[in-house]
Design a protein around this motif. Structure first.
Motif, short mmCIF file in Angstrom:
data_model
loop_
_atom_site.label_atom_id
_atom_site.label_comp_id
_atom_site.label_asym_id
_atom_site.label_seq_id
_atom_site.Cartn_x
_atom_site.Cartn_y
_atom_site.Cartn_z
N ARG A 51 -7.08 -15.08 -40.34
CA ARG A 51 -7.86 -13.98 -39.76
C ARG A 51 -7.53 -13.82 -38.29
NH1 ARG A 51 -12.67 -16.41 -37.45
NH2 ARG A 51 -12.61 -18.66 -37.82
N LEU A 52 -7.97 -12.72 -37.76
CA LEU A 52 -7.84 -12.41 -36.35
C LEU A 52 -8.98 -13.08 -35.58
CD1 LEU A 52 -7.02 -8.95 -34.82
CD2 LEU A 52 -9.11 -10.11 -34.12
N LEU A 53 -8.64 -13.74 -34.46
CA LEU A 53 -9.66 -14.36 -33.62
C LEU A 53 -9.97 -13.55 -32.38
CD1 LEU A 53 -8.47 -18.10 -33.67
CD2 LEU A 53 -10.34 -17.09 -34.98
N ASP A 54 -8.93 -12.95 -31.77
CA ASP A 54 -9.15 -12.26 -30.51
C ASP A 54 -7.98 -11.32 -30.25
OD1 ASP A 54 -10.56 -11.75 -28.08
OD2 ASP A 54 -9.10 -12.99 -27.01
N VAL A 55 -8.27 -10.26 -29.48
CA VAL A 55 -7.24 -9.30 -29.06
C VAL A 55 -7.41 -9.03 -27.58
CG1 VAL A 55 -6.32 -6.97 -29.31
CG2 VAL A 55 -7.15 -8.18 -31.32
N ASP A 56 -6.30 -9.06 -26.85
CA ASP A 56 -6.30 -8.73 -25.43
C ASP A 56 -5.34 -7.55 -25.24
OD1 ASP A 56 -6.49 -8.63 -22.70
OD2 ASP A 56 -5.31 -10.44 -22.32
N GLY A 57 -5.91 -6.40 -24.94
CA GLY A 57 -5.10 -5.20 -24.82
C GLY A 57 -4.86 -4.58 -26.19
N GLY A 58 -4.07 -3.52 -26.21
CA GLY A 58 -3.81 -2.81 -27.45
C GLY A 58 -5.02 -1.99 -27.87
N GLU A 59 -4.82 -1.12 -28.81
CA GLU A 59 -5.90 -0.31 -29.36
C GLU A 59 -5.44 0.29 -30.67
OE1 GLU A 59 -6.86 2.93 -26.80
OE2 GLU A 59 -4.82 3.66 -26.65
N GLY A 60 -6.39 0.82 -31.42
CA GLY A 60 -6.05 1.44 -32.69
C GLY A 60 -5.42 0.50 -33.69
N GLY A 61 -5.73 -0.80 -33.58
CA GLY A 61 -5.19 -1.76 -34.53
C GLY A 61 -3.76 -2.15 -34.27
N ARG A 62 -3.25 -1.92 -33.05
CA ARG A 62 -1.85 -2.25 -32.78
C ARG A 62 -1.67 -2.66 -31.30
NH1 ARG A 62 2.26 2.44 -33.17
NH2 ARG A 62 3.35 1.04 -31.74
N ASP A 63 -0.56 -3.35 -31.05
CA ASP A 63 -0.14 -3.74 -29.71
C ASP A 63 -1.07 -4.78 -29.09
OD1 ASP A 63 2.03 -1.93 -29.84
OD2 ASP A 63 0.77 -0.29 -29.14
N GLY A 64 -0.77 -5.19 -27.88
CA GLY A 64 -1.56 -6.17 -27.18
C GLY A 64 -1.22 -7.60 -27.59
N HIS A 65 -2.00 -8.55 -27.07
CA HIS A 65 -1.83 -9.95 -27.43
C HIS A 65 -2.90 -10.33 -28.44
CE1 HIS A 65 -0.61 -14.09 -27.23
NE2 HIS A 65 -1.88 -14.45 -27.01
N VAL A 66 -2.47 -10.81 -29.59
CA VAL A 66 -3.37 -11.08 -30.71
C VAL A 66 -3.35 -12.57 -31.02
CG1 VAL A 66 -4.01 -10.40 -33.04
CG2 VAL A 66 -2.71 -8.81 -31.61
N THR A 67 -4.54 -13.15 -31.16
CA THR A 67 -4.67 -14.55 -31.52
C THR A 67 -5.22 -14.66 -32.93
OG1 THR A 67 -5.09 -15.16 -29.22
CG2 THR A 67 -5.69 -16.77 -30.90
N TYR A 68 -4.53 -15.44 -33.77
CA TYR A 68 -4.91 -15.59 -35.17
C TYR A 68 -5.30 -17.04 -35.47
CZ TYR A 68 -2.40 -11.15 -35.86
OH TYR A 68 -1.97 -9.85 -35.78
N HIS A 69 -6.07 -17.19 -36.54
CA HIS A 69 -6.29 -18.50 -37.15
C HIS A 69 -5.33 -18.60 -38.33
CE1 HIS A 69 -9.28 -21.41 -39.36
NE2 HIS A 69 -8.14 -22.01 -39.01
N VAL A 70 -4.53 -19.67 -38.33
CA VAL A 70 -3.48 -19.84 -39.33
C VAL A 70 -3.65 -21.19 -40.01
CG1 VAL A 70 -0.98 -20.11 -39.62
CG2 VAL A 70 -1.87 -18.35 -38.09
N GLU A 71 -3.45 -21.22 -41.30
CA GLU A 71 -3.52 -22.45 -42.08
C GLU A 71 -2.11 -22.96 -42.39
OE1 GLU A 71 -5.74 -25.39 -44.55
OE2 GLU A 71 -6.12 -24.17 -42.76
#
Length: 456
Positions: A51-71
């Motif tokens: 799942r997605l944990l956090d987003v810094d920047g970007g909009e509309g579901g795209r771009d920016g820095h995205v932090t995920y939880h990964v198994e």
């Protein structure tokens, strides 16, 4: 701008560390495949994005820095993960609205179910499962078999029962929809549809899509809203299918209680839809819209009274009928993604495609949809329905966006935050400045009979 990624990696209950940032070549946050590919190369083990944990920047579901939880599905190569004393709070605890495929145990159960179902259907999985997309609206996976790939899709509690919707359309046009191999509660297994997504469709493809969906909807309207008791369609089953007869489980959020509504498909006929819009305007939208905007939107809902005069029947509506949900190998498109399906007015499908076409393509789509309905319901006025409903469709989307926000966990709200208010404002702009390719076909009929557009 592009998407950069960091990932907190866990194995069961243990947080192993963090890796990143690194760039990926697809900007959309929900696209898991490039994240999985990069992480497996970095860590040396198979992984799944939860799942997605956090987003810094970007909009509309795209771009920016995205932090995920990964198994991680094995021990990562030593030294590849950075150890930190404190992991994000979002990694611990649980959320009531967390999707099953956003949990490691839920994801294992889902993939295990898919493999068992395919094995029972004589289609055992022959290689690694490919995770393609994951977000609050769906988890999408590609499973290889000796007879070609199979697609697994899981959907949230507020989605329509895709198996029921696909089976209903298959009763009247088997080739319109994917072939179902199996289904379970909020999950389906589908045969691969050859061809490509029709993001830039030709005029011929647009015309074929409109003709095909209208023909199916007209046939379903004649049959009435009651689906077969088991929700299945023998004509749409693959040989040796494991498609069960009943999926059970709770109804999706927004599903009608009317016994005539198809099983698992929300009832969005006009009276209930108007009530839902007013509930949105009286509730969540109050803090985001001005008093004038709220009044204008309430007045705009009176257009639904005029829409009923256009003579089109209620039927099974796709709900997100844009070219990205069509696939074609040169023939008439096959339609996918029925998570927004409902029983209601078909004009929503006639309008959705326009958001994805240039002006000339929109005129083609409007004409094709109008001609198709006029041929089947000669006494109707589909051209006027399109013009009347242009802003009403946006109010409908506002209701749907609010359902998303009401049904997902906090970290995923970044996908949809502000969308309901944005759609309402777009509806008001549309009423003030109707699209010329729609308004010109109505010879002024929209502005007659106390037009709400004047008030907005």
């Amino acid at each position: 701008m592009t998407r950069t990624v960091s990932a907190w990696v866990s194995a069961g209950d243990e947080v192993l560390g963090v890796v990143g940032p690194f760039p990926v070549d697809i900007p959309w946050w929900s696209e898991a495949a490039p994240v999985v590919d990069r992480l497996e190369k970095l860590l040396g083990v198979p992984v799944l994005v939860l799942r997605l944990l956090d987003v810094d920047g970007g909009e509309g579901g795209r771009d920016g820095h995205v932090t995920y939880h990964v198994e991680a599905l094995g021990p990562p190569v030593p030294g590849t993960l950075e150890q930190r004393a404190v992991a994000p709070d979002l990694l611990v605890g649980d959320e009531v609205f967390r999707s099953p495929w956003a949990r490691a145990d839920g994801l294992r159960e889902l993939l295990g179910w898919a493999e068992e179902t395919l094995a029972s259907a004589g289609r055992p999985v022959t290689g690694p499962v490919e995770q393609r997309r994951t977000w609050n609206l769906a988890g999408l996976f590609r499973l290889p078999t000796a007879r070609g790939p199979v697609w697994l899709k899981a959907t949230p509690r507020f989605a329509a029962d895709e198996a029921a919707a696909i089976a209903a359309f298959a009763r009247v046009d088997t080739g319109l929809v994917p072939v179902l191999i199996g289904s379970g509660e909020r999950r389906v297994l589908m045969e691969h549809v050859p061809g490509v997504d029709c993001w830039q469709p030709s005029a011929e493809t647009v015309g074929a899509a409109m003709e095909r969906i209208v023909a199916a909807q007209a046939a379903l309207a004649e049959q009435g809203p009651t689906c077969p008791g088991d929700g299945s369609s023998p004509s749409n089953r693959a040989e040796g299918s494991a498609l069960p007869g009943s999926r059970g489980g709770p109804s999706p959020a927004g599903a009608g209680d009317d016994p005539a509504s198809p099983s698992g498909v929300p009832d969005r006929r006009i009276p209930g839809l108007v009530s839902a819009v007013h509930a949105l305007l009286d509730g969540p939208a109050v803090g985001e819209l001005t008093t004038q905007e709220l009044l204008a939107a309430r007045e705009l809902t009176r257009r639904w009274e005029l829409l009923t005069e256009c003579g089109l029947p209620d039927t099974l509506v796709h709900g997100d009928f844009h070219p990205g949900n069509w696939r074609s190998d040169g023939g008439p498109p096959v339609v996918v993604d029925f998570a927004d399906a409902h029983w209601g007015h078909p004009v929503l499908d006639g309008l959705r495609v326009h958001d994805f076409l240039p002006g000339s393509g929109r005129a083609v789509a409007a004409r094709a949809w109008t001609d198709a309905w006029k041929a089947r319901v000669p006494a109707s006025d589909p051209a006027r329905a399109l013009a009347l409903a242009e802003p009403l469709a946006l109010l409908t989307y506002a209701v749907r966006y609010q359902e998303f926000l009401d049904g997902i966990e906090p970290s995923e709200r970044a996908y949809h935050e502000g969308d309901p208010a944005g759609a309402i404002r777009a509806a008001l702009r549309s009423a003030r400045n109707p699209s010329p390719y729609l308004a010109s076909s109505t010879t002024g009929s929209v502005s007659s009979s106390r037009s709400p557009s004047r008030a907005s």
